[in-house]
Design a protein around this motif. Structure first.
Motif, PDB file in Angstrom:
ATOM      1  N   VAL A 238       0.814  -1.214   0.000  1.00 23.00           N
ATOM      2  CA  VAL A 238       0.000   0.000   0.000  1.00 23.00           C
ATOM      3  C   VAL A 238       0.854   1.274   0.000  1.00 23.00           C
ATOM      4  O   VAL A 238       0.367   2.348  -0.341  1.00 23.00           O
ATOM      5  CB  VAL A 238      -0.957  -0.036   1.213  1.00 23.00           C
ATOM      6  CG1 VAL A 238      -0.263   0.431   2.480  1.00 23.00           C
ATOM      7  CG2 VAL A 238      -2.208   0.734   0.961  1.00 23.00           C
ATOM      8  N   CYS A 239       2.130   1.149   0.343  1.00 20.03           N
ATOM      9  CA  CYS A 239       2.954   2.367   0.459  1.00 20.03           C
ATOM     10  C   CYS A 239       3.166   2.993  -0.917  1.00 20.03           C
ATOM     11  O   CYS A 239       3.778   2.384  -1.795  1.00 20.03           O
ATOM     12  CB  CYS A 239       4.305   2.056   1.104  1.00 20.03           C
ATOM     13  SG  CYS A 239       5.341   3.530   1.166  1.00 20.03           S
ATOM     14  N   PRO A 240       2.707   4.228  -1.126  1.00 21.16           N
ATOM     15  CA  PRO A 240       2.857   4.849  -2.441  1.00 21.16           C
ATOM     16  C   PRO A 240       4.309   5.119  -2.801  1.00 21.16           C
ATOM     17  O   PRO A 240       4.649   5.276  -3.962  1.00 21.16           O
ATOM     18  CB  PRO A 240       2.070   6.162  -2.316  1.00 21.16           C
ATOM     19  CG  PRO A 240       1.992   6.436  -0.865  1.00 21.16           C
ATOM     20  CD  PRO A 240       2.040   5.107  -0.160  1.00 21.16           C
ATOM     21  N   SER A 255      11.848   9.327   1.630  1.00 24.02           N
ATOM     22  CA  SER A 255      10.712   9.416   0.704  1.00 24.02           C
ATOM     23  C   SER A 255       9.349   9.372   1.398  1.00 24.02           C
ATOM     24  O   SER A 255       8.343   9.637   0.758  1.00 24.02           O
ATOM     25  CB  SER A 255      10.749   8.256  -0.294  1.00 24.02           C
ATOM     26  OG  SER A 255      11.862   8.349  -1.117  1.00 24.02           O
ATOM     27  N   CYS A 256       9.308   9.014   2.678  1.00 30.29           N
ATOM     28  CA  CYS A 256       8.003   8.865   3.355  1.00 30.29           C
ATOM     29  C   CYS A 256       7.228  10.187   3.283  1.00 30.29           C
ATOM     30  O   CYS A 256       7.789  11.262   3.482  1.00 30.29           O
ATOM     31  CB  CYS A 256       8.221   8.448   4.808  1.00 30.29           C
ATOM     32  SG  CYS A 256       6.692   8.277   5.736  1.00 30.29           S
ATOM     33  N   ILE A 257       5.935  10.084   2.989  1.00 28.98           N
ATOM     34  CA  ILE A 257       5.112  11.297   2.897  1.00 28.98           C
ATOM     35  C   ILE A 257       4.104  11.382   4.058  1.00 28.98           C
ATOM     36  O   ILE A 257       3.141  12.142   3.996  1.00 28.98           O
ATOM     37  CB  ILE A 257       4.366  11.372   1.533  1.00 28.98           C
ATOM     38  CG1 ILE A 257       3.577  10.083   1.270  1.00 28.98           C
ATOM     39  CG2 ILE A 257       5.336  11.681   0.403  1.00 28.98           C
ATOM     40  CD1 ILE A 257       2.593  10.194   0.123  1.00 28.98           C
ATOM     41  N   SER A 258       4.334  10.579   5.090  1.00 29.43           N
ATOM     42  CA  SER A 258       3.481  10.609   6.291  1.00 29.43           C
ATOM     43  C   SER A 258       1.997  10.459   5.962  1.00 29.43           C
ATOM     44  O   SER A 258       1.164  11.152   6.547  1.00 29.43           O
ATOM     45  CB  SER A 258       3.720  11.901   7.092  1.00 29.43           C
ATOM     46  OG  SER A 258       5.034  11.943   7.566  1.00 29.43           O
ATOM     47  N   CYS A 259       1.709   9.581   5.007  1.00 25.92           N
ATOM     48  CA  CYS A 259       0.298   9.358   4.684  1.00 25.92           C
ATOM     49  C   CYS A 259      -0.349   8.406   5.692  1.00 25.92           C
ATOM     50  O   CYS A 259      -1.559   8.367   5.829  1.00 25.92           O
ATOM     51  CB  CYS A 259       0.147   8.807   3.269  1.00 25.92           C
ATOM     52  SG  CYS A 259       0.898   7.181   3.022  1.00 25.92           S
ATOM     53  N   PHE A 260       0.470   7.615   6.384  1.00 29.45           N
ATOM     54  CA  PHE A 260       0.033   6.645   7.396  1.00 29.45           C
ATOM     55  C   PHE A 260      -0.899   5.567   6.845  1.00 29.45           C
ATOM     56  O   PHE A 260      -1.657   4.958   7.586  1.00 29.45           O
ATOM     57  CB  PHE A 260      -0.599   7.361   8.601  1.00 29.45           C
ATOM     58  CG  PHE A 260       0.313   8.390   9.219  1.00 29.45           C
ATOM     59  CD1 PHE A 260       1.588   8.047   9.640  1.00 29.45           C
ATOM     60  CD2 PHE A 260      -0.070   9.723   9.337  1.00 29.45           C
ATOM     61  CE1 PHE A 260       2.463   8.996  10.170  1.00 29.45           C
ATOM     62  CE2 PHE A 260       0.787  10.680   9.869  1.00 29.45           C
ATOM     63  CZ  PHE A 260       2.055  10.312  10.290  1.00 29.45           C
TER      64      PHE A 260
HETATM   65  S1  SF4 Z   1       3.451   6.675   6.083  1.00 30.37           S
HETATM   66 FE1  SF4 Z   1       5.357   6.531   4.891  1.00 30.37          FE
HETATM   67  S2  SF4 Z   1       5.877   4.367   4.983  1.00 30.37           S
HETATM   68 FE2  SF4 Z   1       3.718   4.494   5.571  1.00 30.37          FE
HETATM   69  S3  SF4 Z   1       2.562   4.210   3.658  1.00 30.37           S
HETATM   70 FE3  SF4 Z   1       2.851   6.416   3.896  1.00 30.37          FE
HETATM   71  S4  SF4 Z   1       4.726   6.884   2.760  1.00 30.37           S
HETATM   72 FE4  SF4 Z   1       4.707   4.656   3.090  1.00 30.37          FE
END
Ligand code: SF4
Ligand code: SF4
Length: 280
Positions: A238-240, A255-260
């Motif tokens: 699921v991680c974009p 690269s994490c976009i904190s979409c959670f």
């Molecule tokens: S919070 Fe970060 S690691 Fe988790 S799905 Fe979103 S981009 Fe990926």
């Protein structure tokens, strides 16, 4: 439902808050852009904001900082509102990471909307077309692009990035003011989103490059509890941004976009396994 580790999997329906917040900001910025065009042509809603996109874009703040520090003036079309927004987004990034990218930026949102079509066409192959060996070095392109944007902006004193900016093109394509290169980059971004998730954010966005560094500092991060993880890899799928959450202790990837989306409140099927935790 029971699994091999004898844990009860999530069954409750998820409330997609992020999707609604993304929609809200997309419509808000579209309304501001359309209203500005109407006001310039003698129409529009006069009490509604007719601010330019540059005035409500925090990246304008990044672009103008060098000029402000060296010459004491804002670069053309940018003013104090962009710096205020830059401060707010930076504060959010220190606490939560790049939530601006994952929850607010309309260019990220439209890439996610297009990705839904790509996922329907390519199913599990979606977002897996670029081999890791190629993908990893390509991710540094956005840092190179950031340095170039700051350099040419400082040198020229004008918003040179506008000529390549797909965000500006998205909300101005009807005005005739958009440079062909910006339109081409917007088109390539949308077509690319049919194959890979958020191609602009991953490889070229200079503001994403700035905010990405806050992943190393952020106070709140997704963390994985390896003792309850069943290695189903749903978090990875699921991680974009193609981050391997299933092997990480906590996510601090640039690269994490904190979409959670990877958390147990979203994709992870095991409760309390990917959780949002405070930095100790
Ligand atoms: S919070 Fe970060 S690691 Fe988790 S799905 Fe979103 S981009 Fe990926
Ligand atoms: S952390 Fe990832 S691999 Fe582990 S159970 Fe959750 S979704 Fe599956």
């Amino acid at each position: 439902m029971e699994n091999k580790k004898n844990v009860t999997l999530n069954k409750k329906p998820k409330v997609k808050w992020r999707k609604w917040i993304q929609l809200f900001f997309f419509l808000l910025i579209a309304a501001i852009a359309i209203n500005k065009s109407l006001v310039e042509n003698g129409g529009g809603i006069t009490w509604f904001s007719s601010a330019s996109l540059h005035a409500i874009c925090p990246f304008g703040g990044v672009e103008t900082i060098y000029n402000l520090l060296t010459v004491g003036t804002y670069i053309q079309k940018v003013h104090v509102s962009a710096l205020i927004l830059l401060g707010l987004v930076t504060f959010l990034a220190i606490v939560l990471g790049p939530v601006f990218c994952g929850w607010i930026c309309p260019l990220g949102t439209i890439q996610e909307w297009v990705s839904k079509i790509g996922k329907k066409i390519f199913k599990k192959k979606y977002n897996q077309f670029i081999p890791s060996k190629v993908d990893k070095p390509l991710r540094w392109l956005r840092v190179v692009f950031l340095v170039w944007v700051i350099f040419v902006t400082a040198k020229s004193g004008t918003l040179m990035f506008q000529n390549a900016d797909p965000f500006y093109a998205l909300f101005n394509f009807w005005t005739g003011e958009v440079a062909p290169m910006a339109l081409a980059i917007l088109g390539a971004t949308l077509v690319g989103s049919l194959f890979i998730s958020r191609p602009w954010c991953k490889y070229l966005c200079p503001y994403g490059a700035v905010l990405g560094f806050f992943n190393k500092l952020k106070f709140i991060k997704p963390s994985r509890n390896s003792s309850t993880c069943i290695s189903c890899k749903k978090c990875d799928q699921v991680c974009p941004m193609n981050i391997e959450v299933s092997t990480a202790k906590s996510v601090r990837d640039l690269s994490c976009i904190s979409c959670f989306e990877c958390t147990s409140d979203n994709a992870c099927p095991v409760p309390e396994t990917v959780t949002i935790t405070w930095r100790s």
